[in-house]
Design an enzyme around this catalytic site. Sequence first.
Site, PDB file in Angstrom:
ATOM      1  N   CYS A 114       0.818  -1.232   0.000  1.00  0.00           N
ATOM      2  CA  CYS A 114       0.000   0.000   0.000  1.00  0.00           C
ATOM      3  C   CYS A 114       0.841   1.267   0.000  1.00  0.00           C
ATOM      4  O   CYS A 114       0.345   2.346  -0.308  1.00  0.00           O
ATOM      5  CB  CYS A 114      -0.965   0.007   1.175  1.00  0.00           C
ATOM      6  N   HIS A 251      -3.268   7.524   1.893  1.00  0.00           N
ATOM      7  CA  HIS A 251      -3.666   6.189   1.439  1.00  0.00           C
ATOM      8  C   HIS A 251      -5.044   5.904   2.016  1.00  0.00           C
ATOM      9  O   HIS A 251      -5.329   6.231   3.171  1.00  0.00           O
ATOM     10  CB  HIS A 251      -2.644   5.157   1.938  1.00  0.00           C
ATOM     11  N   ASN A 281     -10.007  -0.050  -0.325  1.00  0.00           N
ATOM     12  CA  ASN A 281      -8.550  -0.022  -0.239  1.00  0.00           C
ATOM     13  C   ASN A 281      -7.950  -0.640  -1.510  1.00  0.00           C
ATOM     14  O   ASN A 281      -7.919  -1.858  -1.661  1.00  0.00           O
ATOM     15  CB  ASN A 281      -8.093  -0.791   1.007  1.00  0.00           C
TER      16      ASN A 281
HETATM   17  O1  UT7 Z   1      -3.742  -0.741   3.540  1.00  0.00           O
HETATM   18  C1  UT7 Z   1      -2.725  -1.369   4.257  1.00  0.00           C
HETATM   19  C2  UT7 Z   1      -2.846  -1.137   5.688  1.00  0.00           C
HETATM   20  N1  UT7 Z   1      -4.053  -1.745   6.204  1.00  0.00           N
HETATM   21  C3  UT7 Z   1      -4.718  -1.109   7.134  1.00  0.00           C
HETATM   22  O2  UT7 Z   1      -4.384   0.002   7.468  1.00  0.00           O
HETATM   23  C4  UT7 Z   1      -5.872  -1.813   7.828  1.00  0.00           C
HETATM   24  C5  UT7 Z   1      -5.758  -1.611   9.332  1.00  0.00           C
HETATM   25  N2  UT7 Z   1      -6.805  -2.248  10.081  1.00  0.00           N
HETATM   26  C6  UT7 Z   1      -8.101  -1.839  10.028  1.00  0.00           C
HETATM   27  O3  UT7 Z   1      -8.452  -0.982   9.254  1.00  0.00           O
HETATM   28  C7  UT7 Z   1      -9.063  -2.423  11.026  1.00  0.00           C
HETATM   29  O4  UT7 Z   1      -8.359  -3.151  11.986  1.00  0.00           O
HETATM   30  C8  UT7 Z   1     -10.141  -3.346  10.377  1.00  0.00           C
HETATM   31  C9  UT7 Z   1     -11.134  -2.519   9.562  1.00  0.00           C
HETATM   32  C10 UT7 Z   1      -9.464  -4.370   9.516  1.00  0.00           C
HETATM   33  C11 UT7 Z   1     -10.930  -4.071  11.460  1.00  0.00           C
HETATM   34  O5  UT7 Z   1     -11.507  -3.156  12.370  1.00  0.00           O
HETATM   35  P1  UT7 Z   1     -11.318  -3.369  13.948  1.00  0.00           P
HETATM   36  O6  UT7 Z   1     -12.117  -2.330  14.617  1.00  0.00           O
HETATM   37  O7  UT7 Z   1      -9.842  -3.398  14.230  1.00  0.00           O
HETATM   38  O8  UT7 Z   1     -11.996  -4.765  14.178  1.00  0.00           O
HETATM   39  P2  UT7 Z   1     -11.372  -6.116  14.780  1.00  0.00           P
HETATM   40  O9  UT7 Z   1     -10.419  -6.708  13.808  1.00  0.00           O
HETATM   41  O10 UT7 Z   1     -10.869  -5.808  16.158  1.00  0.00           O
HETATM   42  O11 UT7 Z   1     -12.654  -7.015  14.872  1.00  0.00           O
HETATM   43  C12 UT7 Z   1     -13.745  -6.691  15.755  1.00  0.00           C
HETATM   44  C13 UT7 Z   1     -14.793  -7.780  15.633  1.00  0.00           C
HETATM   45  C14 UT7 Z   1     -14.235  -9.198  15.766  1.00  0.00           C
HETATM   46  O12 UT7 Z   1     -15.167  -9.956  16.505  1.00  0.00           O
HETATM   47  P3  UT7 Z   1     -14.891 -10.240  18.071  1.00  0.00           P
HETATM   48  O13 UT7 Z   1     -13.574 -10.977  18.116  1.00  0.00           O
HETATM   49  O14 UT7 Z   1     -14.832  -8.895  18.720  1.00  0.00           O
HETATM   50  O15 UT7 Z   1     -16.087 -11.055  18.461  1.00  0.00           O
HETATM   51  C15 UT7 Z   1     -14.205  -9.694  14.346  1.00  0.00           C
HETATM   52  O16 UT7 Z   1     -14.335 -11.083  14.251  1.00  0.00           O
HETATM   53  O17 UT7 Z   1     -15.424  -7.722  14.342  1.00  0.00           O
HETATM   54  C16 UT7 Z   1     -15.421  -9.020  13.736  1.00  0.00           C
HETATM   55  N3  UT7 Z   1     -15.322  -8.859  12.316  1.00  0.00           N
HETATM   56  C17 UT7 Z   1     -16.386  -8.641  11.507  1.00  0.00           C
HETATM   57  N4  UT7 Z   1     -17.705  -8.563  11.779  1.00  0.00           N
HETATM   58  C18 UT7 Z   1     -18.519  -8.326  10.736  1.00  0.00           C
HETATM   59  C19 UT7 Z   1     -14.196  -8.842  11.538  1.00  0.00           C
HETATM   60  N5  UT7 Z   1     -14.530  -8.633  10.260  1.00  0.00           N
HETATM   61  C20 UT7 Z   1     -15.866  -8.500  10.219  1.00  0.00           C
HETATM   62  C21 UT7 Z   1     -16.782  -8.249   9.177  1.00  0.00           C
HETATM   63  N6  UT7 Z   1     -18.092  -8.171   9.489  1.00  0.00           N
HETATM   64  N7  UT7 Z   1     -16.412  -8.082   7.891  1.00  0.00           N
END
Ligand code: UT7
Length: 324
Positions: A114, A251, A281
């Site tokens: 990225c 980005h 993204n």
């Molecule tokens: O471009 C290169 C660099 N990449 C980035 O900058 C991405 C960086 N990361 C992010 O943008 C965020 O971490 C995400 C958008 C990927 C995820 O958001 P988050 O607030 O960090 O969520 P999380 O990974 O902590 O997940 C929270 C919950 C989890 O459930 P539990 O464990 O709390 O029960 C996940 O299993 O959300 C669940 N979850 C989803 N639920 C519905 C994960 N993906 C999904 C989904 N739909 N698509």
Amino acid sequence: MTIYSTIKSTGSYLPEKILTNADLEKIVDTTDEWIVQRSGIKQRHIAADTETTGNMATIAGLRALKNSGLKPEDIDGVIVATTTPDRTFPSVAVKVQAELGIKPGLAFDVQAVCTGFVYALTTADNFIKCGQAKRILVIGAEKMSSIVDWNDRTTCVLFADGAGAVILEATEHNDGLDGQGIHSTHLYANGNQRDLLQTSGGVSTTGDNGHIEMQGREVFKYAVSYMADVVGEVLEHNKITPEQIDWLVPHQANIRIIESTAKKLNMSMDKVVTTVDHHGNTSAASIPLALDEAVSKGDIKRGEMLLIEAMGGGLTWGAALVRF
Ligand code: UT7
């Protein structure tokens, strides 16, 4: 007098097919509400099966060429930032060079996921500054849909396809931030963090392309802190204040990361180019896509100061200060 690389023109291409959050609800266990709240993404473009990164890069490059008023023979080189090339080799850049009728000269791909476009822009800037090229076509192009695991709801809702391009041109003027062009570039990587965002395989390991694996929460944490650090470094290096920046062009990974960088700079969100809601993204393509959209809409105008920044797998991160 000093040589600066100025952005002569921009261009971009997005595939026709739009995938909405409602469409994704039918593919994986997710909701529109979750995707919008956590990432800010509402829809994204997905390439057709027959559409390749090289095809998209070529169209974006052609549009940048048209917008510049230059001819293919005026271009000395092509640098493409991509993680999803058409083939393991040759590079996407040589395909673009041939398809656009650009004369033999430097042509190669850069892979910094990225952050790829910032790496490619920096590379092209250095070729121009040292006098090895006068005009370079710099492209960010990705078919991320081809390396997404469509059963993995934590990643498949985020990534998307597209291409963006700029033509950099050597111009000579006195030093000082009033002059057009790239004023500074700042690149970083920390290879100890390479397993936080990676593919499950590759050419010399599994023999296939693998699919995206991301420890989202960890990457998010580092993204916020690296972006704050690198934009701070840009300000300090150029001895400027955030008020002197007209546009933040980040980005487009997550609206929450973008908002946090804007907050660090004390910039209002209407001075931040955001396309993540409708582009998703697109990895190395996201910055030139955002840039071209803002230029085409007339938001970014000639003479305005841009702060470009990105972060991605590697982990890699970087920034550039550019007077448009
Ligand atoms: O471009 C290169 C660099 N990449 C980035 O900058 C991405 C960086 N990361 C992010 O943008 C965020 O971490 C995400 C958008 C990927 C995820 O958001 P988050 O607030 O960090 O969520 P999380 O990974 O902590 O997940 C929270 C919950 C989890 O459930 P539990 O464990 O709390 O029960 C996940 O299993 O959300 C669940 N979850 C989803 N639920 C519905 C994960 N993906 C999904 C989904 N739909 N698509």
